[in-house]
Design a protein around this motif. Sequence first.
Motif, PDB file in Angstrom:
ATOM      1  N   ALA A 189       2.745  -5.744  14.259  1.00 40.14           N
ATOM      2  CA  ALA A 189       2.570  -4.347  13.858  1.00 40.14           C
ATOM      3  C   ALA A 189       2.259  -3.455  15.056  1.00 40.14           C
ATOM      4  CB  ALA A 189       1.471  -4.236  12.810  1.00 40.14           C
ATOM      5  N   LEU A 192       5.808  -3.085  17.055  1.00 37.73           N
ATOM      6  CA  LEU A 192       6.985  -2.490  16.427  1.00 37.73           C
ATOM      7  C   LEU A 192       7.015  -0.974  16.594  1.00 37.73           C
ATOM      8  CD1 LEU A 192       7.254  -4.551  13.113  1.00 37.73           C
ATOM      9  CD2 LEU A 192       8.775  -4.649  15.090  1.00 37.73           C
ATOM     10  N   THR A 194       7.190   1.775  14.970  1.00 40.70           N
ATOM     11  CA  THR A 194       7.041   2.385  13.654  1.00 40.70           C
ATOM     12  C   THR A 194       5.990   3.483  13.720  1.00 40.70           C
ATOM     13  OG1 THR A 194       5.475   0.632  13.060  1.00 40.70           O
ATOM     14  CG2 THR A 194       7.758   0.322  12.388  1.00 40.70           C
ATOM     15  N   LEU A 198       2.532   4.247   9.051  1.00 37.56           N
ATOM     16  CA  LEU A 198       2.897   2.929   8.532  1.00 37.56           C
ATOM     17  C   LEU A 198       1.987   1.847   9.111  1.00 37.56           C
ATOM     18  CD1 LEU A 198       4.634   1.003   6.928  1.00 37.56           C
ATOM     19  CD2 LEU A 198       6.368   1.121   8.742  1.00 37.56           C
ATOM     20  N   LYS A 199       1.690   1.939  10.393  1.00 38.14           N
ATOM     21  CA  LYS A 199       0.771   0.986  11.005  1.00 38.14           C
ATOM     22  C   LYS A 199      -0.596   1.043  10.312  1.00 38.14           C
ATOM     23  CE  LYS A 199       2.902   1.336  15.629  1.00 38.14           C
ATOM     24  NZ  LYS A 199       3.296  -0.037  15.994  1.00 38.14           N
ATOM     25  N   LEU A 214       5.365  -8.042   4.801  1.00 41.29           N
ATOM     26  CA  LEU A 214       5.872  -6.687   5.031  1.00 41.29           C
ATOM     27  C   LEU A 214       6.384  -6.520   6.457  1.00 41.29           C
ATOM     28  CD1 LEU A 214       3.167  -4.609   3.124  1.00 41.29           C
ATOM     29  CD2 LEU A 214       5.533  -5.024   2.434  1.00 41.29           C
ATOM     30  N   VAL A 215       5.693  -7.134   7.415  1.00 45.77           N
ATOM     31  CA  VAL A 215       6.153  -7.091   8.807  1.00 45.77           C
ATOM     32  C   VAL A 215       7.499  -7.798   8.941  1.00 45.77           C
ATOM     33  CG1 VAL A 215       5.704  -8.040  11.099  1.00 45.77           C
ATOM     34  CG2 VAL A 215       3.910  -6.787   9.912  1.00 45.77           C
ATOM     35  N   ASP A 217       9.768  -8.054   6.643  1.00 47.66           N
ATOM     36  CA  ASP A 217      10.767  -7.140   6.074  1.00 47.66           C
ATOM     37  C   ASP A 217      11.107  -6.029   7.063  1.00 47.66           C
ATOM     38  OD1 ASP A 217      10.816  -8.605   3.746  1.00 47.66           O
ATOM     39  OD2 ASP A 217       9.458  -7.267   2.647  1.00 47.66           O
ATOM     40  N   LEU A 218      10.101  -5.527   7.764  1.00 41.07           N
ATOM     41  CA  LEU A 218      10.334  -4.478   8.760  1.00 41.07           C
ATOM     42  C   LEU A 218      11.251  -4.970   9.873  1.00 41.07           C
ATOM     43  CD1 LEU A 218       6.870  -2.729   9.287  1.00 41.07           C
ATOM     44  CD2 LEU A 218       9.017  -1.622   8.652  1.00 41.07           C
ATOM     45  N   ARG A 221      14.726  -4.818   8.601  1.00 37.65           N
ATOM     46  CA  ARG A 221      15.250  -3.464   8.469  1.00 37.65           C
ATOM     47  C   ARG A 221      15.527  -2.821   9.830  1.00 37.65           C
ATOM     48  NH1 ARG A 221      11.405  -0.220   4.552  1.00 37.65           N
ATOM     49  NH2 ARG A 221       9.911  -1.865   4.990  1.00 37.65           N
ATOM     50  N   LEU A 222      14.758  -3.205  10.828  1.00 36.02           N
ATOM     51  CA  LEU A 222      14.963  -2.667  12.182  1.00 36.02           C
ATOM     52  C   LEU A 222      16.075  -3.402  12.908  1.00 36.02           C
ATOM     53  CD1 LEU A 222      11.224  -2.174  13.203  1.00 36.02           C
ATOM     54  CD2 LEU A 222      12.909  -0.363  12.801  1.00 36.02           C
TER      55      LEU A 222
END
Length: 226
Positions: A189, A192, A194, A198-199, A214-215, A217-218, A221-222
């Motif tokens: 986190a 990334l 972001t 979001l963090k 969730l990380v 998934d991120l 997506r990235l």
Amino acid sequence: MSAEPVSGPLTLQQLPLFPLQTVLFPGGWLPLRIFEVRYLDMIGRCHKAGAPFGVVCLSEGSEVRRIDPAAPPGGDAFAREVFHPVGTLARIESLERPQPGLMVIQCRGQQRFQVTRRSQLAHGLWVADVQLDEPEASVPVPTHLANTRDALQRLLQSLQERDPQSLEQLPLRPPYRWDDSGWVANRWAELLPTPAELKQRLMALDNPLLRLELVSDLLDRLGLEH
């Protein structure tokens, strides 16, 4: 006030706060250059006493106190500073004074806390009564998220091979806790690209396994391989 992590629920009163446009995660590292009078005095006192301060993420306002040209006459002329109620204790690991009026510090994130009451002193420093969270339990990285952990290990190895000195600029530092879901999630986190909002949401999550999912998934997506 102790600078060491404290076991069990505990309330700290009048904890000095440092609102920033970034998020400090437990176990993370944060370098800061300090030049505002309100923080020079606060950091000097914390360092001398071996006491922590609190890092909170701004949702409105600037890290540097600014005059608000639209402020009504006779009121507070400074722009509003609004910050999230969940923050992280910061322990000062090193402090240098390269010139008068400037401090350069390295901090390590400790326990999360919840702000229960806040106030701003006359010279602009925020202080708060806070409730410390329990230190987060270690949850092993499950098999289906092992790739997320392995990708972080590969990133660290790549950085070590490319430029060993660059590690001093990263929050990813020993001790490495590769089989701790919360630790792995926190380190990803921090790295990334972001938004701070979001963090903040990730940091405030009580469930370390959910944070790691969730990380993961991120990363998908990235478009980052993991």
